[in-house]
Design an enzyme around this catalytic site. Structure first.
Site, PDB file in Angstrom:
ATOM      1  N   HIS A  61      13.848  -7.838 -33.376  1.00  0.00           N
ATOM      2  CA  HIS A  61      15.277  -8.110 -33.545  1.00  0.00           C
ATOM      3  C   HIS A  61      15.974  -6.771 -33.800  1.00  0.00           C
ATOM      4  O   HIS A  61      15.335  -5.719 -33.787  1.00  0.00           O
ATOM      5  CB  HIS A  61      15.526  -9.114 -34.666  1.00  0.00           C
ATOM      6  CG  HIS A  61      15.082  -8.652 -36.031  1.00  0.00           C
ATOM      7  ND1 HIS A  61      13.769  -8.352 -36.339  1.00  0.00           N
ATOM      8  CD2 HIS A  61      15.786  -8.422 -37.179  1.00  0.00           C
ATOM      9  CE1 HIS A  61      13.681  -7.978 -37.604  1.00  0.00           C
ATOM     10  NE2 HIS A  61      14.890  -7.995 -38.137  1.00  0.00           N
ATOM     11  N   HIS A  63      17.896  -5.543 -36.493  1.00  0.00           N
ATOM     12  CA  HIS A  63      18.217  -4.968 -37.787  1.00  0.00           C
ATOM     13  C   HIS A  63      17.747  -3.512 -37.803  1.00  0.00           C
ATOM     14  O   HIS A  63      16.767  -3.140 -37.149  1.00  0.00           O
ATOM     15  CB  HIS A  63      17.551  -5.757 -38.912  1.00  0.00           C
ATOM     16  CG  HIS A  63      18.273  -7.021 -39.242  1.00  0.00           C
ATOM     17  ND1 HIS A  63      17.694  -8.059 -39.941  1.00  0.00           N
ATOM     18  CD2 HIS A  63      19.546  -7.427 -38.967  1.00  0.00           C
ATOM     19  CE1 HIS A  63      18.584  -9.043 -40.096  1.00  0.00           C
ATOM     20  NE2 HIS A  63      19.703  -8.675 -39.509  1.00  0.00           N
ATOM     21  N   ASP A  65      16.133  -1.503 -39.713  1.00  0.00           N
ATOM     22  CA  ASP A  65      14.788  -1.070 -40.069  1.00  0.00           C
ATOM     23  C   ASP A  65      13.764  -1.343 -38.967  1.00  0.00           C
ATOM     24  O   ASP A  65      12.601  -0.972 -39.096  1.00  0.00           O
ATOM     25  CB  ASP A  65      14.336  -1.693 -41.397  1.00  0.00           C
ATOM     26  CG  ASP A  65      14.412  -3.215 -41.415  1.00  0.00           C
ATOM     27  OD1 ASP A  65      15.183  -3.787 -40.623  1.00  0.00           O
ATOM     28  OD2 ASP A  65      13.718  -3.843 -42.241  1.00  0.00           O
ATOM     29  N   HIS A  66      14.211  -1.958 -37.873  1.00  0.00           N
ATOM     30  CA  HIS A  66      13.308  -2.235 -36.757  1.00  0.00           C
ATOM     31  C   HIS A  66      13.652  -1.460 -35.486  1.00  0.00           C
ATOM     32  O   HIS A  66      12.883  -1.489 -34.529  1.00  0.00           O
ATOM     33  CB  HIS A  66      13.323  -3.740 -36.442  1.00  0.00           C
ATOM     34  CG  HIS A  66      12.767  -4.575 -37.547  1.00  0.00           C
ATOM     35  ND1 HIS A  66      11.491  -5.102 -37.525  1.00  0.00           N
ATOM     36  CD2 HIS A  66      13.314  -4.958 -38.724  1.00  0.00           C
ATOM     37  CE1 HIS A  66      11.283  -5.777 -38.648  1.00  0.00           C
ATOM     38  NE2 HIS A  66      12.376  -5.699 -39.393  1.00  0.00           N
ATOM     39  N   HIS A 138      14.562 -16.283 -38.532  1.00  0.00           N
ATOM     40  CA  HIS A 138      15.169 -15.271 -39.395  1.00  0.00           C
ATOM     41  C   HIS A 138      16.666 -15.549 -39.435  1.00  0.00           C
ATOM     42  O   HIS A 138      17.142 -16.543 -38.869  1.00  0.00           O
ATOM     43  CB  HIS A 138      14.848 -13.882 -38.850  1.00  0.00           C
ATOM     44  CG  HIS A 138      15.148 -12.752 -39.791  1.00  0.00           C
ATOM     45  ND1 HIS A 138      14.928 -12.830 -41.155  1.00  0.00           N
ATOM     46  CD2 HIS A 138      15.661 -11.505 -39.578  1.00  0.00           C
ATOM     47  CE1 HIS A 138      15.287 -11.692 -41.723  1.00  0.00           C
ATOM     48  NE2 HIS A 138      15.739 -10.876 -40.787  1.00  0.00           N
ATOM     49  N   ASP A 206       9.763 -10.699 -40.269  1.00  0.00           N
ATOM     50  CA  ASP A 206      11.096 -11.248 -40.510  1.00  0.00           C
ATOM     51  C   ASP A 206      11.212 -12.711 -40.075  1.00  0.00           C
ATOM     52  O   ASP A 206      11.923 -13.047 -39.131  1.00  0.00           O
ATOM     53  CB  ASP A 206      12.163 -10.395 -39.813  1.00  0.00           C
ATOM     54  CG  ASP A 206      12.281  -9.015 -40.424  1.00  0.00           C
ATOM     55  OD1 ASP A 206      13.330  -8.688 -40.983  1.00  0.00           O
ATOM     56  OD2 ASP A 206      11.289  -8.263 -40.356  1.00  0.00           O
ATOM     57  N   HIS A 265       5.515  -5.169 -43.707  1.00  0.00           N
ATOM     58  CA  HIS A 265       6.954  -5.344 -43.934  1.00  0.00           C
ATOM     59  C   HIS A 265       7.240  -5.695 -45.396  1.00  0.00           C
ATOM     60  O   HIS A 265       7.857  -6.705 -45.727  1.00  0.00           O
ATOM     61  CB  HIS A 265       7.513  -6.436 -43.005  1.00  0.00           C
ATOM     62  CG  HIS A 265       9.004  -6.372 -42.854  1.00  0.00           C
ATOM     63  ND1 HIS A 265       9.841  -7.184 -43.591  1.00  0.00           N
ATOM     64  CD2 HIS A 265       9.812  -5.620 -42.078  1.00  0.00           C
ATOM     65  CE1 HIS A 265      11.106  -6.928 -43.259  1.00  0.00           C
ATOM     66  NE2 HIS A 265      11.105  -5.977 -42.334  1.00  0.00           N
TER      67      HIS A 265
END
Length: 303
Positions: A61, A63, A65-66, A138, A206, A265
């Site tokens: 996805h 976000h 941090d990814h 998520h 997530d 994670h």
């Protein structure tokens, strides 16, 4: 054989000694990346692997941090003299998101190819990888990924002889070719048995525990699964934020009959994951806390 390295295990923000979420695999000279958080290219170099062979990048996805490490990674790949195309896979909107990030990484010497996911589950064959993407739960659209490395059937001399297959055709038939020779058609099943069990890796972050994850991790050689919280008292927070606890991940692994579980994670507040593993292993004994650089070489099972 499939080389697997958990490059980064941190969620939300990088920490000293813990980069943001990313996984890298290597197969016959090709490298695949799942997620690319900040610091991913540093983690690759710390592992001693190269960014140049990366030809497939999957995103769970969008976000930060990814995906925040993508521009720097692409620039480094360009500086490594890569010219071959790179395939990017992710939820709908992928091309728009990546092109926005590329404002700081223009003029790459290799083309980008985009595959945007729209269905609940999708099968893909990309650069020699058999990939299955599946939706999870998520607070934004998010996918997990299963990578499967198939294995052909075993060659049987007796079968080839029984079918009167000329010796000169054996090698090509073993490679899956169908051949015509002296007016007769020869097919691979005339010399080899049925497909054998391959290698299966499932990666998911997530999400809440969902049936799609259990189904797609069925009998996986390795399940790498998010464990945002080790503390059981954070169950309600996990539900609110659409994440999982260690024990919930262990229940997923048990239900899926996976062979091994790595947790990843982590919440930034989770400093020592091993401290929370005792109740996890009561649920699923072959569970381990992931850490940056944790690696394994998955091989085909013995016949």
């Amino acid at each position: 054989m499939l080389d697997v390295c958990l490059l980064g295990t941190s969620g939300m923000m990088p920490l000293p000694g813990r980069w943001l979420t990313s996984l890298m695999t290597r197969l016959e000279g090709s490298s695949l990346l799942i997620d690319c958080g900040e610091g991913t290219q540093i983690a690759i170099r710390e592992k001693g692997w190269s960014v140049n062979p990366i030809d497939t990048i999957c995103f769970t996805h969008y976000h930060g941090d990814h995906i925040s490490g993508l521009p720097g990674l692409l620039l480094s790949m360009g500086n490594s003299d890569r010219k071959e195309p790179v395939t990017l896979i992710g939820p709908k909107g992928l091309e728009k998101v990546v092109n926005s990030l590329r404002i700081i990484a223009p003029g790459l010497p290799f083309p980008l190819r985009f595959i945007e996911l729209n269905q609940q589950e999708e099968e893909l064959e990309v650069n020699g990888y058999h990939i299955r993407a599946f939706r999870v739960q998520h607070n934004v659209i998010c996918y997990g990924y299963t990578i499967y490395v198939p294995r052909g059937g075993k060659f049987f001399v007796e079968k080839a002889q029984q079918n009167n297959v000329p010796i000169r055709l054996w090698n090509r038939l073993q490679k899956g070719e169908t051949l015509e020779h002296e007016g007769k058609v020869y097919t691979p099943d005339m010399v080899i048995g049925p497909p054998r069990q391959g290698i299966k890796l499932t990666y998911c972050t997530d999400t809440r525990p969902v049936q799609s994850l259990v189904d797609n991790a069925d009998a996986a050689d390795l399940l790498i699964c998010e464990g945002m919280y080790g503390e059981q008292e954070k169950q309600s927070k996990a539900e609110e934020k659409k994440h999982m606890t260690f024990c919930e991940a262990a229940k997923v692994a048990r239900s899926a009959n996976a062979k091994e579980l790595w947790l990843t994670h982590y919440s930034p507040s989770l400093i020592r994951p091993e401290d929370y593993m005792k109740p996890v292993r009561k649920i699923f004994s072959n569970a381990f806390p992931g850490k940056d650089g944790k690696s394994i070489c998955l091989d085909y099972p013995e016949d």
